[in-house]
Design an enzyme around this catalytic site. Structure first.
Site, mmCIF file in Angstrom:
data_model
loop_
_atom_site.group_PDB
_atom_site.id
_atom_site.type_symbol
_atom_site.label_atom_id
_atom_site.label_comp_id
_atom_site.label_asym_id
_atom_site.label_seq_id
_atom_site.Cartn_x
_atom_site.Cartn_y
_atom_site.Cartn_z
ATOM 1 N N GLU A 144 0.835 -1.204 0.000
ATOM 2 C CA GLU A 144 0.000 0.000 0.000
ATOM 3 C C GLU A 144 0.870 1.255 0.000
ATOM 4 O O GLU A 144 0.521 2.267 -0.624
ATOM 5 C CB GLU A 144 -0.938 -0.002 1.208
ATOM 6 C CG GLU A 144 -2.000 -1.084 1.158
ATOM 7 C CD GLU A 144 -2.894 -0.951 -0.071
ATOM 8 O OE1 GLU A 144 -3.371 0.163 -0.350
ATOM 9 O OE2 GLU A 144 -3.109 -1.967 -0.752
ATOM 10 N N TRP A 183 1.703 1.618 -3.536
ATOM 11 C CA TRP A 183 0.636 2.249 -4.339
ATOM 12 C C TRP A 183 0.691 3.765 -4.195
ATOM 13 O O TRP A 183 0.499 4.499 -5.171
ATOM 14 C CB TRP A 183 -0.714 1.699 -3.901
ATOM 15 C CG TRP A 183 -1.860 2.137 -4.766
ATOM 16 C CD1 TRP A 183 -2.787 3.083 -4.477
ATOM 17 C CD2 TRP A 183 -2.213 1.618 -6.061
ATOM 18 N NE1 TRP A 183 -3.693 3.199 -5.499
ATOM 19 C CE2 TRP A 183 -3.366 2.306 -6.482
ATOM 20 C CE3 TRP A 183 -1.663 0.635 -6.888
ATOM 21 C CZ2 TRP A 183 -3.980 2.060 -7.712
ATOM 22 C CZ3 TRP A 183 -2.274 0.395 -8.118
ATOM 23 C CH2 TRP A 183 -3.415 1.092 -8.513
ATOM 24 N N TRP A 192 -19.899 11.568 -21.827
ATOM 25 C CA TRP A 192 -20.571 11.937 -20.577
ATOM 26 C C TRP A 192 -21.894 12.631 -20.896
ATOM 27 O O TRP A 192 -21.935 13.564 -21.690
ATOM 28 C CB TRP A 192 -19.713 12.896 -19.751
ATOM 29 C CG TRP A 192 -18.397 12.346 -19.306
ATOM 30 C CD1 TRP A 192 -17.165 12.708 -19.753
ATOM 31 C CD2 TRP A 192 -18.180 11.340 -18.314
ATOM 32 N NE1 TRP A 192 -16.187 11.985 -19.121
ATOM 33 C CE2 TRP A 192 -16.775 11.142 -18.220
ATOM 34 C CE3 TRP A 192 -19.024 10.590 -17.494
ATOM 35 C CZ2 TRP A 192 -16.203 10.224 -17.348
ATOM 36 C CZ3 TRP A 192 -18.450 9.684 -16.621
ATOM 37 C CH2 TRP A 192 -17.060 9.498 -16.547
ATOM 38 N N ASN A 249 -11.071 2.301 2.362
ATOM 39 C CA ASN A 249 -10.612 2.208 0.982
ATOM 40 C C ASN A 249 -11.529 1.351 0.107
ATOM 41 O O ASN A 249 -11.791 1.693 -1.056
ATOM 42 C CB ASN A 249 -9.194 1.646 0.941
ATOM 43 C CG ASN A 249 -8.613 1.682 -0.463
ATOM 44 O OD1 ASN A 249 -8.490 2.736 -1.066
ATOM 45 N ND2 ASN A 249 -8.265 0.517 -0.997
ATOM 46 N N TRP A 286 -15.646 11.686 -13.546
ATOM 47 C CA TRP A 286 -14.835 11.423 -12.356
ATOM 48 C C TRP A 286 -14.282 12.686 -11.730
ATOM 49 O O TRP A 286 -14.012 12.736 -10.518
ATOM 50 C CB TRP A 286 -13.691 10.469 -12.696
ATOM 51 C CG TRP A 286 -12.695 10.984 -13.705
ATOM 52 C CD1 TRP A 286 -12.700 10.768 -15.056
ATOM 53 C CD2 TRP A 286 -11.544 11.808 -13.444
ATOM 54 N NE1 TRP A 286 -11.637 11.394 -15.653
ATOM 55 C CE2 TRP A 286 -10.907 12.038 -14.692
ATOM 56 C CE3 TRP A 286 -10.990 12.354 -12.295
ATOM 57 C CZ2 TRP A 286 -9.752 12.812 -14.808
ATOM 58 C CZ3 TRP A 286 -9.834 13.125 -12.407
ATOM 59 C CH2 TRP A 286 -9.237 13.343 -13.652
ATOM 60 N N TRP A 297 -9.081 8.217 -8.463
ATOM 61 C CA TRP A 297 -10.315 8.460 -9.212
ATOM 62 C C TRP A 297 -10.168 8.000 -10.661
ATOM 63 O O TRP A 297 -11.081 7.412 -11.237
ATOM 64 C CB TRP A 297 -10.710 9.925 -9.132
ATOM 65 C CG TRP A 297 -11.577 10.189 -7.940
ATOM 66 C CD1 TRP A 297 -11.210 10.710 -6.748
ATOM 67 C CD2 TRP A 297 -12.969 9.881 -7.836
ATOM 68 N NE1 TRP A 297 -12.283 10.751 -5.886
ATOM 69 C CE2 TRP A 297 -13.373 10.253 -6.534
ATOM 70 C CE3 TRP A 297 -13.916 9.336 -8.700
ATOM 71 C CZ2 TRP A 297 -14.688 10.092 -6.083
ATOM 72 C CZ3 TRP A 297 -15.226 9.171 -8.259
ATOM 73 C CH2 TRP A 297 -15.599 9.547 -6.967
#
Length: 456
Positions: free
Chosen positions: A278, A281, A309, A345, A363, A386
């Site tokens: 993590e 990440w 969109w 998360n 987003w 995102w």
């Protein structure tokens, strides 16, 4: 040249493992700490409301700790290039030290300041402090940035181990005549009309001492269960370190080495390895921002510019923001966010997928809401994650991965404990209708993503 050393604090609000502060101490002259609230330099993104709340309290803690050791933390507001140069000139500083930032606008500001100060005859240096691996040191065999996490993290792990953390200084010698500091309260970082921060106060104690205590508690009490229970939002085994790392109350080097020291063997070792990934990440998000500084506004994968969109449905966006979608796990997550400034998360992925792939809302609207409401809102991780959910980013989730919030709740909150805590009306028998049909909107999302594929 002689004169005091100026230590410019940014996203590193700590005394331990602070290379810039250590360099100033080794230089041997009086030290002046400086924090600049810069909302004016070109490209610098103003902080959101929850982040400002955290910053206020973390700066207050840092100022007290520096004062206890003999120096001062000067607070100034304005464009950093002008403020740092003015403070350096007014104090007769001979050196300015800071720890590096990796966003595009931040790097431009830092480069300008470094050039100007060196022209003025000052010693200037910057240091690696907020990442385990400098972005430019990790490249593919072809000399290009990695776009997928697994080979990136494998390459990082093949490099020399992260350096050991630097000790906390016992003394920080201060100037005989410190420069004036802004009126902290005049910065108005705390909400007042209305004061919506009660939940943040109930949840958090910002500052370096609390951050170190939280790290110890997590490693001693929760690390062993991390690999097994990290996806269960009611289990309470997440580290709670994301805002600590975002504001630099802890360094990743501290977290890395203390985790390794607690690693042990067997299941405990597997949990430690998962937790360290993590950190990886987080590194990958900053690494991606370094090469794509417009990550918060532009699709990392340019083909997603063709995504069809629909016109923004503001009532749907508002329902999502307020946790009033009629979908229990989504509503619970959004209310946890509003109350605590963070969200589990696993639930972040679910609420993100629901916004983008069920409500078909860009987003960037979600990224902006999180930027304003997360205490750990980070210029790299927030847009990176995102875009991962949307499918437009590096190592993104496949476009056909649409998290079904009902199935996610059954799998990760099977007894409804998380939903009961944050959206209790669902457990009380109320059954609000979802604002959209999950099946129909899933099919519409897949059709939209197919349109992107056909446009290539």
């Amino acid at each position: 040249m002689p004169g005091p050393s100026l230590v410019w604090f940014r996203d590193d609000l700590r005394l331990a493992d602070n290379p810039a502060l250590r360099a100033a101490i080794h230089r041997g002259e009086p030290i002046i700490g400086l924090y600049v609230l810069d909302e004016e330099s070109r490209g610098i993104r103003p902080l959101g409301g929850a982040a400002k709340w955290w910053l206020h309290h973390s700066l207050a803690s840092l100022g007290e700790r520096i004062s206890e050791r003999g120096s001062i933390l000067v607070l100034r507001r304005g464009p950093a290039a002008a403020v740092v140069r003015d403070i350096a000139a007014a104090t007769g500083a001979g050196a300015v030290f800071w720890n590096r930032r990796y966003g595009g606008a931040e790097r431009e500001v830092d480069t300008e300041i470094k050039t100007v100060l060196r022209h003025d005859g000052l010693e200037v240096d910057s240091f690696a402090a907020s990442l385990l691996f400098e972005p430019w040191t990790v490249q593919t065999g072809a000399g290009t940035p990695y776009s997928v996490f697994t080979p990136f993290w494998r390459a990082c792990q093949s490099m020399p181990a992260p350096r050991a953390p630097l000790p906390e200084p016992r003394e920080v010698p201060g100037p005989s005549t410190p420069p004036a500091s802004d009126d902290f309260d005049a910065w108005q970082l705390l909400p007042t009309e209305p004061d919506w921060a009660e939940g943040l106060r109930d949840t958090w104690e910002p500052g370096e001492p609390a951050a170190r205590a939280r790290l110890r508690a997590f490693l001693e009490d929760d690390l062993g269960a991390y690999d097994r229970a990290r996806d269960e939002p009611a289990a309470g085994v997440t580290s709670g370190l994301s805002p600590r790392l975002r504001w630099g109350e802890l360094s990743p080097h501290q977290v890395w080495h203390e985790t390794v020291a607690h690693r042990g063997s067997g299941a405990h070792a597997a949990s430690a390895q998962r937790f360290l990934s993590e950190l990886g990440w987080r590194e990958f998000a900053a690494y991606t921002l370094f090469s794509a500084p417009d990550l918060a506004t532009k699709n990392w994968r340019s083909e997603f510019d063709a995504f069809p969109w629909p016109r923004l449905n503001r009532s749907h966006l508002t329902a999502w923001q307020r946790g009033r979608t009629g979908v229990p796990l989504v509503d619970a997550g959004m209310r946890e966010l509003w109350h605590t400034g963070v969200m589990h998360n696993r639930v972040r992925m679910v609420v993100g997928s629901f916004l983008v792939k069920n409500l078909l809302i860009d987003w960037r609207h979600g990224e902006q809401w999180f930027w304003d409401t997360l205490v750990d809102a980070d210029a790299a991780s927030n847009p990176f994650n995102w875009q991962w959910v949307a499918g437009s980013g590096a190592d993104a989730a496949p476009y056909f991965r649409i998290f079904n919030p009902e199935l996610q709740a059954k799998k990760f909150d099977p007894h409804g404990e998380y939903v009961k805590r944050w959206a209790p009306e669902y457990s009380a028998g109320e059954d609000p209708q979802p604002i959209v049909d999950l099946g129909e909107t899933r099919r519409a999302a897949l059709d939209a993503y197919d349109a992107v594929k056909r446009s290539r």
